[in-house]
Design a protein around this motif. Sequence first.
Motif, PDB file in Angstrom:
ATOM      1  N   MET A   1       5.403  -1.277 -15.720  1.00  0.00           N
ATOM      2  CA  MET A   1       5.461  -0.560 -17.213  1.00  0.00           C
ATOM      3  C   MET A   1       5.927  -1.420 -17.947  1.00  0.00           C
ATOM      4  SD  MET A   1       6.832   2.907 -16.200  1.00  0.00           S
ATOM      5  CE  MET A   1       7.487   3.499 -17.536  1.00  0.00           C
ATOM      6  N   LYS A   2       6.557  -2.198 -17.735  1.00  0.00           N
ATOM      7  CA  LYS A   2       6.358  -3.138 -19.128  1.00  0.00           C
ATOM      8  C   LYS A   2       5.381  -3.462 -19.223  1.00  0.00           C
ATOM      9  CE  LYS A   2       8.259  -8.475 -19.640  1.00  0.00           C
ATOM     10  NZ  LYS A   2       7.488  -8.481 -20.301  1.00  0.00           N
ATOM     11  N   ARG A   3       3.554  -3.743 -18.484  1.00  0.00           N
ATOM     12  CA  ARG A   3       2.859  -4.322 -19.124  1.00  0.00           C
ATOM     13  C   ARG A   3       2.059  -3.048 -20.035  1.00  0.00           C
ATOM     14  NH1 ARG A   3       0.231  -7.146 -21.631  1.00  0.00           N
ATOM     15  NH2 ARG A   3      -2.278  -8.046 -20.847  1.00  0.00           N
ATOM     16  N   VAL A   4       2.166  -1.802 -19.386  1.00  0.00           N
ATOM     17  CA  VAL A   4       2.121  -0.768 -19.593  1.00  0.00           C
ATOM     18  C   VAL A   4       2.213  -0.026 -21.378  1.00  0.00           C
ATOM     19  CG1 VAL A   4       0.951   0.619 -18.070  1.00  0.00           C
ATOM     20  CG2 VAL A   4       2.904   1.004 -18.929  1.00  0.00           C
ATOM     21  N   GLY A   5       3.166  -0.597 -21.840  1.00  0.00           N
ATOM     22  CA  GLY A   5       4.621  -0.576 -22.143  1.00  0.00           C
ATOM     23  C   GLY A   5       3.947  -1.605 -23.639  1.00  0.00           C
ATOM     24  N   GLU A   6       3.468  -2.680 -23.439  1.00  0.00           N
ATOM     25  CA  GLU A   6       2.580  -3.028 -24.104  1.00  0.00           C
ATOM     26  C   GLU A   6       0.970  -3.148 -24.468  1.00  0.00           C
ATOM     27  OE1 GLU A   6       4.747  -7.403 -22.073  1.00  0.00           O
ATOM     28  OE2 GLU A   6       2.930  -7.372 -21.899  1.00  0.00           O
ATOM     29  N   LEU A   7       0.371  -2.703 -24.538  1.00  0.00           N
ATOM     30  CA  LEU A   7      -1.071  -1.600 -24.273  1.00  0.00           C
ATOM     31  C   LEU A   7      -0.861  -0.719 -25.107  1.00  0.00           C
ATOM     32  CD1 LEU A   7      -2.108  -3.525 -20.987  1.00  0.00           C
ATOM     33  CD2 LEU A   7      -1.785  -4.666 -23.325  1.00  0.00           C
TER      34      LEU A   7
ATOM     35  N   SER B   1      -0.122   9.376  -3.116  1.00  0.00           N
ATOM     36  CA  SER B   1       1.364  10.292  -3.975  1.00  0.00           C
ATOM     37  C   SER B   1       2.590   9.276  -3.224  1.00  0.00           C
ATOM     38  CB  SER B   1       1.964  11.854  -3.193  1.00  0.00           C
ATOM     39  OG  SER B   1       1.410  12.163  -3.600  1.00  0.00           O
ATOM     40  N   TRP B   2       3.305   8.458  -3.441  1.00  0.00           N
ATOM     41  CA  TRP B   2       4.449   7.475  -2.496  1.00  0.00           C
ATOM     42  C   TRP B   2       5.665   8.224  -2.477  1.00  0.00           C
ATOM     43  CZ3 TRP B   2       8.800   5.232  -4.061  1.00  0.00           C
ATOM     44  CH2 TRP B   2       9.327   3.751  -3.658  1.00  0.00           C
ATOM     45  N   PHE B   3       6.185   8.072  -1.112  1.00  0.00           N
ATOM     46  CA  PHE B   3       7.538   8.945  -0.702  1.00  0.00           C
ATOM     47  C   PHE B   3       8.860   7.129  -0.415  1.00  0.00           C
ATOM     48  CE2 PHE B   3       4.916  12.077  -0.023  1.00  0.00           C
ATOM     49  CZ  PHE B   3       5.309  12.863  -0.766  1.00  0.00           C
ATOM     50  N   SER B   4       8.502   6.344   0.047  1.00  0.00           N
ATOM     51  CA  SER B   4       8.984   4.790   0.641  1.00  0.00           C
ATOM     52  C   SER B   4       8.155   3.921   0.910  1.00  0.00           C
ATOM     53  CB  SER B   4      10.017   5.357   2.056  1.00  0.00           C
ATOM     54  OG  SER B   4       8.734   6.356   3.139  1.00  0.00           O
ATOM     55  N   ASP B   5       6.530   4.037   1.239  1.00  0.00           N
ATOM     56  CA  ASP B   5       6.690   2.865   1.417  1.00  0.00           C
ATOM     57  C   ASP B   5       6.479   1.305   1.398  1.00  0.00           C
ATOM     58  OD1 ASP B   5       5.105   1.012   2.472  1.00  0.00           O
ATOM     59  OD2 ASP B   5       2.300   1.733   1.751  1.00  0.00           O
ATOM     60  N   ALA B   6       7.315   0.338   1.194  1.00  0.00           N
ATOM     61  CA  ALA B   6       7.993  -0.480   0.886  1.00  0.00           C
ATOM     62  C   ALA B   6       6.501  -1.812   0.609  1.00  0.00           C
ATOM     63  CB  ALA B   6       8.889  -1.304   1.828  1.00  0.00           C
ATOM     64  N   HIS B   7       5.400  -1.462   1.391  1.00  0.00           N
ATOM     65  CA  HIS B   7       4.104  -2.350   0.609  1.00  0.00           C
ATOM     66  C   HIS B   7       3.434  -1.686   0.263  1.00  0.00           C
ATOM     67  CE1 HIS B   7       6.081  -4.552   4.314  1.00  0.00           C
ATOM     68  NE2 HIS B   7       5.891  -3.282   5.207  1.00  0.00           N
ATOM     69  N   ASP B   8       3.459  -0.954  -0.293  1.00  0.00           N
ATOM     70  CA  ASP B   8       2.828   0.296  -1.519  1.00  0.00           C
ATOM     71  C   ASP B   8       2.688  -1.105  -2.169  1.00  0.00           C
ATOM     72  OD1 ASP B   8       1.432   2.656  -3.280  1.00  0.00           O
ATOM     73  OD2 ASP B   8       1.988   1.647  -4.027  1.00  0.00           O
ATOM     74  N   ASN B   9       1.417  -1.202  -3.262  1.00  0.00           N
ATOM     75  CA  ASN B   9       1.238  -2.127  -3.741  1.00  0.00           C
ATOM     76  C   ASN B   9       0.057  -1.544  -5.587  1.00  0.00           C
ATOM     77  OD1 ASN B   9       1.923  -4.729  -3.232  1.00  0.00           O
ATOM     78  ND2 ASN B   9       1.017  -4.803  -1.544  1.00  0.00           N
ATOM     79  N   GLU B  10       0.423   0.063  -5.267  1.00  0.00           N
ATOM     80  CA  GLU B  10      -0.963   1.058  -6.250  1.00  0.00           C
ATOM     81  C   GLU B  10      -0.384   0.462  -8.006  1.00  0.00           C
ATOM     82  OE1 GLU B  10      -2.682   4.567  -5.236  1.00  0.00           O
ATOM     83  OE2 GLU B  10      -1.985   4.837  -2.887  1.00  0.00           O
ATOM     84  N   LEU B  11       0.721   0.640  -8.337  1.00  0.00           N
ATOM     85  CA  LEU B  11       0.980   0.058  -9.485  1.00  0.00           C
ATOM     86  C   LEU B  11       0.273  -1.521 -10.104  1.00  0.00           C
ATOM     87  CD1 LEU B  11       4.719   1.868  -9.674  1.00  0.00           C
ATOM     88  CD2 LEU B  11       2.229   3.151 -10.588  1.00  0.00           C
ATOM     89  N   LEU B  12       0.592  -2.431  -9.397  1.00  0.00           N
ATOM     90  CA  LEU B  12       0.209  -3.248  -9.281  1.00  0.00           C
ATOM     91  C   LEU B  12      -1.148  -3.793  -9.766  1.00  0.00           C
ATOM     92  CD1 LEU B  12       3.114  -5.612  -7.623  1.00  0.00           C
ATOM     93  CD2 LEU B  12       3.064  -4.587  -9.944  1.00  0.00           C
ATOM     94  N   ASP B  13      -1.900  -2.857  -8.911  1.00  0.00           N
ATOM     95  CA  ASP B  13      -3.186  -2.704  -8.671  1.00  0.00           C
ATOM     96  C   ASP B  13      -4.103  -2.233  -9.668  1.00  0.00           C
ATOM     97  OD1 ASP B  13      -3.201  -4.078  -6.127  1.00  0.00           O
ATOM     98  OD2 ASP B  13      -3.407  -2.566  -4.981  1.00  0.00           O
ATOM     99  N   LEU B  14      -2.894  -1.364 -10.617  1.00  0.00           N
ATOM    100  CA  LEU B  14      -3.762  -0.776 -11.534  1.00  0.00           C
ATOM    101  C   LEU B  14      -3.605  -1.488 -12.871  1.00  0.00           C
ATOM    102  CD1 LEU B  14      -2.406   3.346 -11.593  1.00  0.00           C
ATOM    103  CD2 LEU B  14      -5.304   1.845 -10.924  1.00  0.00           C
TER     104      LEU B  14
ATOM    105  N   LEU C   1      -5.656  -1.255 -16.075  1.00  0.00           N
ATOM    106  CA  LEU C   1      -5.283  -0.287 -17.718  1.00  0.00           C
ATOM    107  C   LEU C   1      -5.756  -1.368 -18.933  1.00  0.00           C
ATOM    108  CD1 LEU C   1      -2.331   1.065 -16.323  1.00  0.00           C
ATOM    109  CD2 LEU C   1      -4.263   2.315 -16.871  1.00  0.00           C
ATOM    110  N   GLU C   2      -5.450  -3.031 -18.575  1.00  0.00           N
ATOM    111  CA  GLU C   2      -6.348  -3.870 -19.441  1.00  0.00           C
ATOM    112  C   GLU C   2      -7.630  -3.792 -19.830  1.00  0.00           C
ATOM    113  OE1 GLU C   2      -2.806  -7.343 -17.753  1.00  0.00           O
ATOM    114  OE2 GLU C   2      -4.815  -7.167 -17.357  1.00  0.00           O
TER     115      GLU C   2
END
Length: 239
Positions: A118-124, A203-216, A220-221
Amino acid sequence: MPDSEPVALQQVKPDLPAAEDGYPKTVPPPPPPPIANEEPITPEDQVVVKEEAEQKFLLPPIEPRFKGRKCLVLDLDETLVHSSFKILHQADFTIPVEIEGNYHNVYVIKRPGVDQFMKRVGELYEVVVFTASVSKYGDPLLDQLDIHKVVHHRLFRESCYNHQGNYVKDLSQVGRDLKDTIIIDNSPTSYIFHPQHAVPISSWFSDAHDNELLDLIPVLEDLAGPNVQDVSLVLDVTL
C-alpha cells in the motif's frame, strides 16, 4: 476453502468465488442506458445531458496532485485482507459492525506484505479501494488498514453494477481515463466488463507464506511509468 461464514456476514461482505480459469466469457456486457426519447436534441439539451453524465461518475474530478498519475483500483476482501465473525487468533485487528441493531466483532487478518504494498502504490498511483462490501463494514476496516493514508477514494456496494446477481465494478463509471486505469481483484466476475485492465490475484484467506502483493510491486512500478500510454495493451500482452 474456509468454513462458510454466517449469513449475517454476507449482509456486509459478499462471498465472491474466483473463477478457476479466466473470466466467464458467456456473460454479456451491460445493456445500454435507456433512451428517454428519440426527438432531436437541441444544443441546450446537449449541455444538460453532458452535465448529468459528468455527475454520474463515481469519483470527483481528479485533484491537481494526481495529475499525470494512473488510477489503481483495489479490491478489499480476499485481496488485501480476510475477515470473519469467527474468532481468528492471528487477527491483526477487530472491528465492531452493526447488523440489525446488534454489534458483532469482525476479526481481520492482513495479507502478507500489504503494508509495504500500500505504501508503494500510494506513491505511484491515485488509489481507489472499490469493494462490494457495505460501508459500515468497509470504512472502519480501511481506517485500521490504511496506516500510510494512501487510499484516496473509497467505493462500496452501492457503486457496483448489479449484473445477473453479481456485483460488477464498472471501470467506465469511475471517472478516470480507462487507458490509465488498473484493477486488482481476486474475483474475475468483478471486472467482467474490463478484463483487459485487470491484474489477477488469487483469493487469500490465511496463507502466511503468500507473496503475491509484494510480487506485484515491480509490475505496478513499470505500469505507472510515462512510457505506458495504455495499460490495457501492456496487460493484454504481459498477463
